[in-house]
Motif scaffolding. Structure first.
Motif, short mmCIF file in Angstrom:
data_model
loop_
_atom_site.label_atom_id
_atom_site.label_comp_id
_atom_site.label_asym_id
_atom_site.label_seq_id
_atom_site.Cartn_x
_atom_site.Cartn_y
_atom_site.Cartn_z
N GLU A 184 -13.91 -17.16 1.06
CA GLU A 184 -13.67 -15.73 0.91
C GLU A 184 -13.36 -15.06 2.24
O GLU A 184 -12.54 -14.15 2.30
N ARG A 185 -13.96 -15.52 3.32
CA ARG A 185 -13.65 -14.95 4.65
C ARG A 185 -12.19 -15.19 5.00
O ARG A 185 -11.48 -14.30 5.44
N VAL A 186 -11.71 -16.42 4.80
CA VAL A 186 -10.31 -16.75 5.10
C VAL A 186 -9.39 -15.97 4.16
O VAL A 186 -8.37 -15.42 4.60
N ARG A 187 -9.74 -15.90 2.90
CA ARG A 187 -8.92 -15.18 1.93
C ARG A 187 -8.83 -13.69 2.26
O ARG A 187 -7.76 -13.09 2.19
N ARG A 188 -9.96 -13.11 2.66
CA ARG A 188 -9.95 -11.69 3.03
C ARG A 188 -9.12 -11.45 4.30
O ARG A 188 -8.42 -10.44 4.41
N ALA A 189 -9.18 -12.37 5.24
CA ALA A 189 -8.36 -12.25 6.45
C ALA A 189 -6.88 -12.31 6.08
O ALA A 189 -6.06 -11.55 6.63
N HIS A 190 -6.54 -13.19 5.15
CA HIS A 190 -5.15 -13.29 4.70
C HIS A 190 -4.73 -12.02 3.96
O HIS A 190 -3.63 -11.49 4.19
N LEU A 191 -5.59 -11.52 3.11
CA LEU A 191 -5.29 -10.28 2.39
C LEU A 191 -5.11 -9.12 3.37
O LEU A 191 -4.19 -8.30 3.23
N ASN A 192 -5.95 -9.06 4.40
CA ASN A 192 -5.83 -8.02 5.40
C ASN A 192 -4.48 -8.13 6.11
O ASN A 192 -3.84 -7.12 6.42
N ASP A 193 -4.03 -9.36 6.37
CA ASP A 193 -2.70 -9.56 6.95
C ASP A 193 -1.62 -8.98 6.05
O ASP A 193 -0.71 -8.29 6.52
N LEU A 194 -1.70 -9.29 4.78
CA LEU A 194 -0.67 -8.79 3.85
C LEU A 194 -0.66 -7.27 3.80
O LEU A 194 0.39 -6.64 3.70
N GLU A 195 -1.84 -6.68 3.90
CA GLU A 195 -1.95 -5.22 3.85
C GLU A 195 -1.45 -4.55 5.12
O GLU A 195 -1.08 -3.38 5.09
N ASN A 196 -1.47 -5.26 6.24
CA ASN A 196 -1.13 -4.64 7.52
C ASN A 196 0.14 -5.16 8.16
O ASN A 196 0.86 -4.41 8.82
N CYS A 197 0.44 -6.43 8.01
CA CYS A 197 1.62 -7.00 8.68
C CYS A 197 2.91 -6.55 8.02
O CYS A 197 3.91 -6.30 8.71
N ILE A 198 2.92 -6.44 6.71
CA ILE A 198 4.14 -6.00 6.02
C ILE A 198 4.50 -4.57 6.45
O ILE A 198 5.65 -4.32 6.84
N PRO A 199 3.56 -3.62 6.43
CA PRO A 199 3.92 -2.28 6.94
C PRO A 199 4.35 -2.31 8.41
O PRO A 199 5.27 -1.59 8.80
N PHE A 200 3.69 -3.16 9.22
CA PHE A 200 4.08 -3.25 10.63
C PHE A 200 5.52 -3.72 10.76
O PHE A 200 6.29 -3.16 11.55
N LEU A 201 5.90 -4.74 10.00
CA LEU A 201 7.27 -5.26 10.07
C LEU A 201 8.27 -4.19 9.66
O LEU A 201 9.33 -4.06 10.29
N ILE A 202 7.95 -3.43 8.64
CA ILE A 202 8.88 -2.39 8.17
C ILE A 202 8.98 -1.26 9.17
O ILE A 202 10.08 -0.86 9.58
N ILE A 203 7.84 -0.72 9.58
CA ILE A 203 7.86 0.46 10.44
C ILE A 203 8.42 0.13 11.83
O ILE A 203 9.11 0.94 12.45
N SER A 204 8.15 -1.08 12.32
CA SER A 204 8.68 -1.45 13.63
C SER A 204 10.19 -1.69 13.57
O SER A 204 10.90 -1.40 14.53
N PHE A 205 10.70 -2.18 12.43
CA PHE A 205 12.15 -2.32 12.29
C PHE A 205 12.82 -0.95 12.32
O PHE A 205 13.83 -0.74 13.00
N VAL A 206 12.25 0.00 11.57
CA VAL A 206 12.80 1.36 11.58
C VAL A 206 12.71 1.93 12.99
O VAL A 206 13.64 2.61 13.46
#
Length: 153
Positions: A71-93
């Motif tokens: 669950e710790r690894v899964r939550r870390a991965h989920l946190n990545d999905l919640e934060n890295c995708i917005p980072f990739l979008i907003i930094s591209f803009v």
């Protein structure tokens, strides 16, 4: 500067985005692999068809999704999905706003390195570093978002 010049490999900010975005995506994909490895190691599967990945002697293992290590690894991965995708979008803009090279390159670099620190700290239960990793990337995204809003206003 035209859009073609901004999205050109000669633009240092776009080059930094291309490099660091690729590093970030590889890190997110790596978290998926770590989640899978943790499930296999702990025999914590939650789908019957996943038994195929277990040793023959472990085929009768009970389905579970409550192992704390998994669950710790899964939550870390989920946190990545919640934060890295917005980072990739907003930094591209943000790259499209043609920021100064120093600021643009370093904001992208700092954002990605902070996410790496966050994931490492999450997997190893290292506070306050996990919080720092999250917070720094969060502040970078706020800055980029506000800059984008002002630019495109």
């Amino acid at each position: 500067m035209s859009i073609l010049e901004i999205l050109s490999p000669e633009n240092e900010v776009f080059r930094a985005y291309g490099f660091w975005a690729s590093v970030l995506v590889l890190k997110v994909l790596g978290m998926a692999v770590l989640t899978s490895m943790a499930r296999k190691k702990k025999k914590a599967i939650n789908n019957p068809e996943d038994r195929v990945f277990l040793k023959p002697e472990d085929q009768n293992v009970e389905l579970t999704s409550s192992d704390p290590d998994v669950e710790r690894v899964r939550r870390a991965h989920l946190n990545d999905l919640e934060n890295c995708i917005p980072f990739l979008i907003i930094s591209f803009v943000y790259v499209l706003t043609n920021p100064s090279t120093f600021i643009g390159v370093n904001l992208i670099r700092i954002g990605v390195v902070s996410r790496i620190v966050h994931s490492y700290s999450y997997l190893n239960a290292l506070q306050p570093y996990r919080g720092y990793g999250f917070g720094i990337t969060f502040l970078v995204m706020i800055y980029m978002s506000l800059s984008n809003i002002l630019y495109f206003l």
